[in-house]
Design an enzyme around this catalytic site. Sequence first.
Site, short mmCIF file in Angstrom:
data_model
loop_
_atom_site.label_atom_id
_atom_site.label_comp_id
_atom_site.label_asym_id
_atom_site.label_seq_id
_atom_site.Cartn_x
_atom_site.Cartn_y
_atom_site.Cartn_z
N ASP A 64 3.28 -9.44 -5.12
CA ASP A 64 3.70 -8.12 -4.64
C ASP A 64 2.81 -7.11 -5.35
OD1 ASP A 64 4.86 -5.71 -4.02
OD2 ASP A 64 6.84 -6.20 -4.81
N ASN A 91 -7.27 -4.10 -0.43
CA ASN A 91 -7.03 -3.96 1.01
C ASN A 91 -5.60 -3.58 1.37
OD1 ASN A 91 -7.33 -4.62 4.00
ND2 ASN A 91 -5.95 -6.26 3.36
N SER A 138 -9.79 2.24 2.95
CA SER A 138 -9.12 3.51 3.21
C SER A 138 -8.75 3.55 4.69
CB SER A 138 -10.03 4.68 2.81
OG SER A 138 -9.37 5.91 3.01
N SER A 139 -8.91 4.68 5.35
CA SER A 139 -8.55 4.82 6.75
C SER A 139 -9.11 6.14 7.27
CB SER A 139 -7.02 4.83 6.91
OG SER A 139 -6.63 5.24 8.21
N TYR A 152 0.80 8.32 3.81
CA TYR A 152 -0.27 7.38 4.16
C TYR A 152 -1.63 8.06 4.10
CZ TYR A 152 -3.00 3.97 6.81
OH TYR A 152 -3.95 3.06 7.21
N LYS A 156 -4.63 7.44 1.29
CA LYS A 156 -5.91 6.90 1.76
C LYS A 156 -7.06 7.82 1.36
CE LYS A 156 -4.77 3.00 3.70
NZ LYS A 156 -5.19 1.73 3.06
#
Length: 253
Positions: A64, A91, A138-139, A152, A156
């Site tokens: 975890d 990731n 990241s995103s 979120y 990121k």
Amino acid sequence: MDLQLTGRKAIVTGGTKGIGRAVVEGLAAEGVAVAFCARTEADVKEAEQAMRADGAEVIGSAVDVGDGAAVTAWVRAAAEQLGGVDIVVANVSALAIGESEENWRSSFEVDLMHTVRMVEAAMPHLERSDAASIIGISSVSGREIDFAAGPYGVMKASIVHYLQGLAHQLAAKGIRANTVSPGNTYFDGGVWQNIEQNSPDLFNEAMALNPTGRMGTPEETAYAVVMLASPRASRISGTNLVVDGALTRGVQL
């Protein structure tokens, strides 16, 4: 082109599905020994067995990553099993959409702090590598405001800032640090499949924003990660590589 990855050693979080699994498989295909983790033991065993059957040198563990002590212990154990670490790929995401306090907390611990703790635990080994590479996932939600604004998107974005800072701090040691920012990525069991099934209006809205007419695949993002991990990318550090099929419109200067 030989990516000069044969014999390298990598650790990857979230390696049982989606982008993480594609990264493990991509690195292993280039001759990298990979230790990966994920939260669910059954999924770890399934992935480990399947990849070993294909000839990959992999070691799976149930961890975890929201548990700081567990992450640190896993990195140290993986480094001992592998005989070192050259490549770190952080990731895992909590995928916490919505601005509840619980989502802020889980995003901080899982998205950001697991990345920080991974790097810190691996650092003694990276300092001994002649081709060390740190990559954070990241995103596009970290570089523009979209439906994932809030915990979120903020976390990121913080991953990009953190790793670009590391790139400068560690350059003299020959340690590279980069991020990869995927756009919509579709795979079985993934968030976009779930949205497609349960929120079709949101799915259709998101799909319509993709100028290619489709979402990306985990393998497409994994290619970017493997490339950045390669010693061939020795001059690439401090970069946020966007892998989104021209989804985002902001100019990255």
